[in-house]
Design a protein around this motif. Structure first.
Motif, PDB file in Angstrom:
ATOM      1  N   ARG A  24       5.800  -1.525  14.401  1.00  0.00           N
ATOM      2  CA  ARG A  24       6.964  -1.561  13.504  1.00  0.00           C
ATOM      3  C   ARG A  24       6.568  -1.871  12.078  1.00  0.00           C
ATOM      4  O   ARG A  24       7.417  -1.853  11.191  1.00  0.00           O
ATOM      5  N   VAL A  25       5.294  -2.150  11.839  1.00  0.00           N
ATOM      6  CA  VAL A  25       4.846  -2.482  10.488  1.00  0.00           C
ATOM      7  C   VAL A  25       3.535  -1.768  10.206  1.00  0.00           C
ATOM      8  O   VAL A  25       2.643  -1.720  11.056  1.00  0.00           O
ATOM      9  N   PHE A  26       3.453  -1.215   9.006  1.00  0.00           N
ATOM     10  CA  PHE A  26       2.218  -0.582   8.559  1.00  0.00           C
ATOM     11  C   PHE A  26       1.879  -1.139   7.183  1.00  0.00           C
ATOM     12  O   PHE A  26       2.772  -1.352   6.358  1.00  0.00           O
ATOM     13  N   GLU A  27       0.607  -1.397   6.939  1.00  0.00           N
ATOM     14  CA  GLU A  27       0.183  -1.917   5.636  1.00  0.00           C
ATOM     15  C   GLU A  27      -0.483  -0.810   4.820  1.00  0.00           C
ATOM     16  O   GLU A  27      -1.430  -0.173   5.280  1.00  0.00           O
ATOM     17  N   VAL A  28       0.022  -0.598   3.623  1.00  0.00           N
ATOM     18  CA  VAL A  28      -0.532   0.395   2.710  1.00  0.00           C
ATOM     19  C   VAL A  28      -1.412  -0.303   1.690  1.00  0.00           C
ATOM     20  O   VAL A  28      -1.092  -1.399   1.222  1.00  0.00           O
ATOM     21  N   ASP A  29      -2.526   0.343   1.337  1.00  0.00           N
ATOM     22  CA  ASP A  29      -3.389  -0.132   0.243  1.00  0.00           C
ATOM     23  C   ASP A  29      -3.904  -1.540   0.492  1.00  0.00           C
ATOM     24  O   ASP A  29      -3.712  -2.463  -0.309  1.00  0.00           O
ATOM     25  N   ARG A  30      -4.610  -1.725   1.615  1.00  0.00           N
ATOM     26  CA  ARG A  30      -5.181  -3.040   1.903  1.00  0.00           C
ATOM     27  C   ARG A  30      -6.273  -3.405   0.906  1.00  0.00           C
ATOM     28  O   ARG A  30      -7.135  -2.588   0.582  1.00  0.00           O
ATOM     29  N   ALA A  31      -6.234  -4.641   0.436  1.00  0.00           N
ATOM     30  CA  ALA A  31      -7.283  -5.141  -0.454  1.00  0.00           C
ATOM     31  C   ALA A  31      -8.576  -5.390   0.322  1.00  0.00           C
ATOM     32  O   ALA A  31      -9.671  -5.223  -0.212  1.00  0.00           O
ATOM     33  N   ALA A  32      -8.446  -5.796   1.575  1.00  0.00           N
ATOM     34  CA  ALA A  32      -9.594  -6.004   2.453  1.00  0.00           C
ATOM     35  C   ALA A  32      -9.439  -5.051   3.630  1.00  0.00           C
ATOM     36  O   ALA A  32      -8.426  -5.070   4.325  1.00  0.00           O
ATOM     37  N   ARG A  33     -10.448  -4.223   3.865  1.00  0.00           N
ATOM     38  CA  ARG A  33     -10.290  -3.064   4.736  1.00  0.00           C
ATOM     39  C   ARG A  33      -9.770  -3.388   6.123  1.00  0.00           C
ATOM     40  O   ARG A  33      -8.907  -2.708   6.649  1.00  0.00           O
ATOM     41  N   PHE A  34     -10.293  -4.432   6.761  1.00  0.00           N
ATOM     42  CA  PHE A  34      -9.937  -4.689   8.154  1.00  0.00           C
ATOM     43  C   PHE A  34      -9.046  -5.917   8.333  1.00  0.00           C
ATOM     44  O   PHE A  34      -8.826  -6.356   9.458  1.00  0.00           O
ATOM     45  N   LEU A  35      -8.535  -6.487   7.244  1.00  0.00           N
ATOM     46  CA  LEU A  35      -7.806  -7.742   7.360  1.00  0.00           C
ATOM     47  C   LEU A  35      -6.310  -7.527   7.218  1.00  0.00           C
ATOM     48  O   LEU A  35      -5.830  -7.072   6.169  1.00  0.00           O
ATOM     49  N   LYS A  36      -5.571  -7.884   8.272  1.00  0.00           N
ATOM     50  CA  LYS A  36      -4.119  -7.807   8.214  1.00  0.00           C
ATOM     51  C   LYS A  36      -3.592  -8.787   7.175  1.00  0.00           C
ATOM     52  O   LYS A  36      -4.100  -9.888   7.036  1.00  0.00           O
ATOM     53  N   GLY A  37      -2.566  -8.361   6.478  1.00  0.00           N
ATOM     54  CA  GLY A  37      -1.987  -9.203   5.454  1.00  0.00           C
ATOM     55  C   GLY A  37      -2.515  -8.920   4.076  1.00  0.00           C
ATOM     56  O   GLY A  37      -2.014  -9.464   3.089  1.00  0.00           O
ATOM     57  N   SER A  38      -3.517  -8.049   3.960  1.00  0.00           N
ATOM     58  CA  SER A  38      -4.105  -7.772   2.652  1.00  0.00           C
ATOM     59  C   SER A  38      -3.502  -6.540   1.992  1.00  0.00           C
ATOM     60  O   SER A  38      -3.934  -6.148   0.910  1.00  0.00           O
ATOM     61  N   GLY A  39      -2.504  -5.904   2.656  1.00  0.00           N
ATOM     62  CA  GLY A  39      -1.870  -4.721   2.089  1.00  0.00           C
ATOM     63  C   GLY A  39      -0.392  -4.928   1.850  1.00  0.00           C
ATOM     64  O   GLY A  39       0.152  -6.016   2.056  1.00  0.00           O
ATOM     65  N   LEU A  40       0.266  -3.874   1.399  1.00  0.00           N
ATOM     66  CA  LEU A  40       1.707  -3.904   1.160  1.00  0.00           C
ATOM     67  C   LEU A  40       2.414  -3.537   2.456  1.00  0.00           C
ATOM     68  O   LEU A  40       2.261  -2.415   2.954  1.00  0.00           O
ATOM     69  N   PRO A  41       3.200  -4.448   3.046  1.00  0.00           N
ATOM     70  CA  PRO A  41       3.836  -4.148   4.330  1.00  0.00           C
ATOM     71  C   PRO A  41       4.992  -3.164   4.174  1.00  0.00           C
ATOM     72  O   PRO A  41       5.812  -3.280   3.264  1.00  0.00           O
ATOM     73  N   VAL A  42       5.018  -2.184   5.065  1.00  0.00           N
ATOM     74  CA  VAL A  42       6.109  -1.220   5.136  1.00  0.00           C
ATOM     75  C   VAL A  42       6.651  -1.281   6.557  1.00  0.00           C
ATOM     76  O   VAL A  42       5.923  -0.982   7.512  1.00  0.00           O
ATOM     77  N   ARG A  43       7.896  -1.698   6.696  1.00  0.00           N
ATOM     78  CA  ARG A  43       8.465  -1.931   8.026  1.00  0.00           C
ATOM     79  C   ARG A  43       9.207  -0.684   8.491  1.00  0.00           C
ATOM     80  O   ARG A  43      10.399  -0.490   8.227  1.00  0.00           O
ATOM     81  N   ILE A  44       8.474   0.189   9.180  1.00  0.00           N
ATOM     82  CA  ILE A  44       9.015   1.434   9.704  1.00  0.00           C
ATOM     83  C   ILE A  44       8.382   1.683  11.069  1.00  0.00           C
ATOM     84  O   ILE A  44       7.322   1.138  11.372  1.00  0.00           O
ATOM     85  N   PRO A  45       9.006   2.510  11.913  1.00  0.00           N
ATOM     86  CA  PRO A  45       8.335   2.901  13.156  1.00  0.00           C
ATOM     87  C   PRO A  45       7.097   3.738  12.825  1.00  0.00           C
ATOM     88  O   PRO A  45       7.174   4.709  12.069  1.00  0.00           O
ATOM     89  N   VAL A  46       5.957   3.362  13.375  1.00  0.00           N
ATOM     90  CA  VAL A  46       4.712   4.024  13.012  1.00  0.00           C
ATOM     91  C   VAL A  46       3.765   4.014  14.203  1.00  0.00           C
ATOM     92  O   VAL A  46       3.791   3.100  15.035  1.00  0.00           O
ATOM     93  N   ILE A  47       2.943   5.042  14.313  1.00  0.00           N
ATOM     94  CA  ILE A  47       1.881   5.063  15.318  1.00  0.00           C
ATOM     95  C   ILE A  47       0.778   4.117  14.861  1.00  0.00           C
ATOM     96  O   ILE A  47       0.311   4.184  13.723  1.00  0.00           O
ATOM     97  N   GLU A  48       0.375   3.220  15.741  1.00  0.00           N
ATOM     98  CA  GLU A  48      -0.615   2.180  15.416  1.00  0.00           C
ATOM     99  C   GLU A  48      -2.003   2.803  15.297  1.00  0.00           C
ATOM    100  O   GLU A  48      -2.497   3.444  16.230  1.00  0.00           O
ATOM    101  N   MET A  49      -2.628   2.626  14.144  1.00  0.00           N
ATOM    102  CA  MET A  49      -3.991   3.124  13.938  1.00  0.00           C
ATOM    103  C   MET A  49      -4.624   2.356  12.802  1.00  0.00           C
ATOM    104  O   MET A  49      -3.951   1.620  12.074  1.00  0.00           O
ATOM    105  N   VAL A  50      -5.928   2.541  12.646  1.00  0.00           N
ATOM    106  CA  VAL A  50      -6.638   1.964  11.509  1.00  0.00           C
ATOM    107  C   VAL A  50      -7.160   3.128  10.680  1.00  0.00           C
ATOM    108  O   VAL A  50      -7.622   4.136  11.204  1.00  0.00           O
ATOM    109  N   GLU A  51      -7.037   2.997   9.366  1.00  0.00           N
ATOM    110  CA  GLU A  51      -7.407   4.077   8.454  1.00  0.00           C
ATOM    111  C   GLU A  51      -8.336   3.526   7.386  1.00  0.00           C
ATOM    112  O   GLU A  51      -8.073   2.483   6.804  1.00  0.00           O
TER     113      GLU A  51
END
Length: 694
Positions: A309-336
């Protein structure tokens, strides 16, 4: 004019290439053209004309046009969106800076937080207050809203996001404020958080509303131009946009809620991989989608990609949750990650070879394109290693220059480190493969999975060249490169169902559960979602999936629990508790006896059924016929150039077996079979690499 077979067209706009797939009944054609970043619709129209010419057809023959794009994501990452303002409840101007007060790396004193899309100078507040139950505590100050119009006009604001406190419980103030401002400034693009994300959690809801407002003028303009251009070409079919959750929706909905499109391209890739997994009976799959700009990793179990239900755009730290801008939408879970064929290689301050996230894109592109690019990209490394036939790249539409690749690699990597151009190319290839292997390991650990127990499905223009090495690094024993792998996301679009999911927050405890009120809410959501899906379904069966996001009272995160698609009764409550505790135990070993349970949000997904692929036919294996040629390949581990066979995929019959190292070339991509693998062509035309016995 074509025959009566249904004609379906899919287009995926990537950062480097735009992929086009045309299905006429059971026959499929594909094309790749360079993306035109300033006017993306131009590449789409150019590619559509080419593929229709191949099929001797006209655009008026197309029944369905399905489109996915990373334009919204790229606009956020590159900060190319509209000049946006935020209007919040008085006292809540700094929600974007405060966030959740958490730190993704609590011991880093110089932590880089993601830069908000709206600067503080463009954040405004107005007096109003609604409580968490939806009751009005302070009426909206309408004069204060009107007074903002001159200030917004003076600042040349193009878009506004409203995010009032507790608007998910009662959207009345947001709707009225939006109407007032729209009357004062008709040209303004307005987003209401209660429309785009009617959920609790103030920071995430505000961030999502701001992201939608930020990209809406850009996406609305682009989609309007696309629609007009198609109509000018006499297109008469239906247009759909792929959402981040893996469904397709109407162009009107996409223009209102473009934030739903942030991961549309990668979502198509996950659908494609899930279809291949179902066709081959592979219950545990790791999809690996590597295009020109990014690489995406997604776990797929039992033929269904995991959703979030949450995707982070433009993470400051590549693999760290919380380092990006949260977008609360239905989304397929993946790492980019920023690791694609166009990702630029360089040396950092510590003299380490580093790849990405900056990309050469399509303009100017990697050095070997001969379009003015001077810096070496991953594609340059693959060309210098001998993995790519420079005369047959992208179906022969682009002729590559290996000398330009070697010059760029030697200048930026080799000379500073005392390496030859070929060794520099090997270093770049190794680093980018390790980056993707690291992403796969982290993604699997976060999901509680053992990555080596999965089959790797590789697609995208660059993934088949790197899949074998990534598989070696993460301990995977089987790699599948499907047919049409180079345009996999676009192929996935054609299998996506017409779907829309609504999520709304309404707090309810199981020990004080108003079944009538909850049933009314779910039915209202279902009616709204059906209104968006049924017109496009054109009479096809439509089904609902209802869910509750539940937790023990006081906990911080919820668990998705499925609900029956009918009105709830008191008799359902024990089963609801049992379902929650069963899922809770699967995650945390055991439930908490006697603890109170609450529901924070409710979900309704309305969808048509996805197209089911046929099962693959088993074929007898036999040695492949003579190779079409050979390639001089620089083996970095041996430190020398060796001759390896080159096969053409279309000339390999089902069951044909080859031994690595070898290259299997096709118009859309090439597959490198490393020395660790043998490969064969299965009954579906897929290249299947299996690790050699020790």
């Amino acid at each position: 004019m074509l025959d009566k077979a249904e004609v379906r067209l899919a287009v995926d706009i990537g950062g480097t290439f735009t992929d086009i797939v045309l299905d006429v009944g059971e026959r499929r054609r594909t094309r790749k053209v360079l993306t035109t970043p300033t006017r993306p619709e131009q590449a789409v129209l150019d590619g559509v004309r080419l593929i229709l010419s191949d099929a001797q057809a006209h655009i008026c023959d197309i029944d369905v046009f399905i489109h996915g794009t990373t334009l919204a994501t790229n606009a956020i990452i590159e900060r190319r969106g509209a000049k946006t303002a935020l209007i919040a409840t008085a006292g809540f101007r700094d929600v974007l800076d405060i966030g959740t007060e958490s730190r993704y790396d609590q011991y880093d004193l110089s932590i880089d937080k993601p830069k908000p899309l709206v600067p503080r100078s463009l954040r405004f507040t107005v007096p109003e207050r609604i409580d968490s139950h939806g009751a009005v505590r302070l009426p909206l100050d309408e004069a204060a809203v009107r007074a903002l119009a001159p200030r917004l006009r003076a600042a040349d604001v193009q878009a506004v996001a409203f995010a009032f406190l507790h608007s998910y419980a009662n959207p009345e103030h947001e709707r009225r404020a939006g109407a007032i401002l729209q009357a004062e400034m008709p040209e303004l693009s307005i987003t209401l958080s209660s429309a785009v994300c009617p959920e609790i959690r103030e920071y995430e809801r505000t961030s999502t509303a701001v992201a939608n407002a930020y990209v809406q003028p850009l996406m609305d303009s682009y989609l309007a131009r696309m629609e007009q251009a198609l109509q000018a070409e006499q297109f008469r079919g239906a247009i759909y946009l792929v959402t981040s959750g893996g469904g397709v929706t109407s162009i009107a909905t996409a223009r209102h809620f473009p934030v739903r499109l942030v991961e549309s391209g990668p979502a198509g890739g996950a659908i494609f991989a899930a279809q291949i997994a179902a066709r081959l009976g592979e219950a545990k799959v790791l999809s690996f989608d590597m295009g020109g700009t990014t690489a995406k990793i997604c776990l797929i179990e039992n033929y269904e990609p995991e959703t979030s239900r949450v995707f982070e755009v433009d993470r400051a730290a590549r693999f760290l949750k919380g380092s990006g801008l949260p977008v609360r939408i239905p989304v397929i879970e993946m790492v980019e990650i920023g690791a694609g064929g166009g990702s630029i290689a360089h040396i950092d301050a510590l003299k380490r070879v580093t790849v990405g996230p900056e990309s050469a894109s399509s303009e100017p592109g990697p050095a070997c394109y001969g379009r003015g690019g001077q810096r070496p990209a991953v594609t340059d490394a693959d060309v210098a290693l001998g993995l790519i036939d420079p005369t047959a790249f992208a179906g022969g539409t682009i002729t590559l220059d290996p000398e330009l690749s070697k010059q760029a690699l030697l200048r930026d990597i080799g000379a500073p480190l005392g390496l030859s151009a070929e060794t520099a190319a090997y270093a770049v290839h190794e680093v980018v493969c390790e980056n993707m292997a690291s992403a796969a390991r982290v993604h699997a650990v976060e999901r509680g999975a053992v990555v080596g127990q999965h089959t790797l499905i590789a697609f995208g223009g660059a993934a088949p060249l790197h899949a074998a090495r990534v598989a070696e690094k993460i301990g995977v024993n089987k790699v599948i490169v499907p047919s049409n792998a180079g345009v996999g996301s676009a192929v996935g679009f054609l299998a996506a169902p017409i779907a829309y999911e609504l999520v709304r927050s309404r707090h309810v405890r199981l020990d004080d559960f108003d079944t009538a009120a909850v049933s009314d809410l779910l039915q209202e959501m279902a009616t709204e979602a059906r209104a968006l899906v049924e017109p496009g379904a054109a009479g096809a069966p439509v089904r609902e999936r209802r869910a509750a996001f539940m937790r023990y009272v006081g906990q911080g995160h919820e668990i998705n629990v499925q609900l029956p698609s009918r009105p709830l009764t008191e008799a359902d409550l024990p089963a609801l508790r049992q379902s929650f505790e069963t899922d809770y135990s699967a995650l945390f070993e055991r439930p908490i006896p006697g603890a109170s349970i609450e529901v924070l949000s409710w979900s309704v997904l309305v969808t048509t059924d996805a197209r089911k692929p046929p099962q693959v036919v088993q074929v007898a294996r036999q040695p492949a016929t003579k190779a079409a040629g050979s390639r001089k390949f620089f083996d970095g581990r041996a430190g020398k150039v060796i001759e390896i066979p080159l096969f053409r995929r279309e000339e390999m019959a089902p069951g044909a077996v080859i031994t690595g190292p070898a290259v299997i070339a096709e118009d859309e991509t090439s597959t490198f079979v490393s020395n660790s693998f043998d490969a064969y062509i299965d009954g579906a035309g897929s290249i299947v690499m299996e690790r050699k016995a020790a």
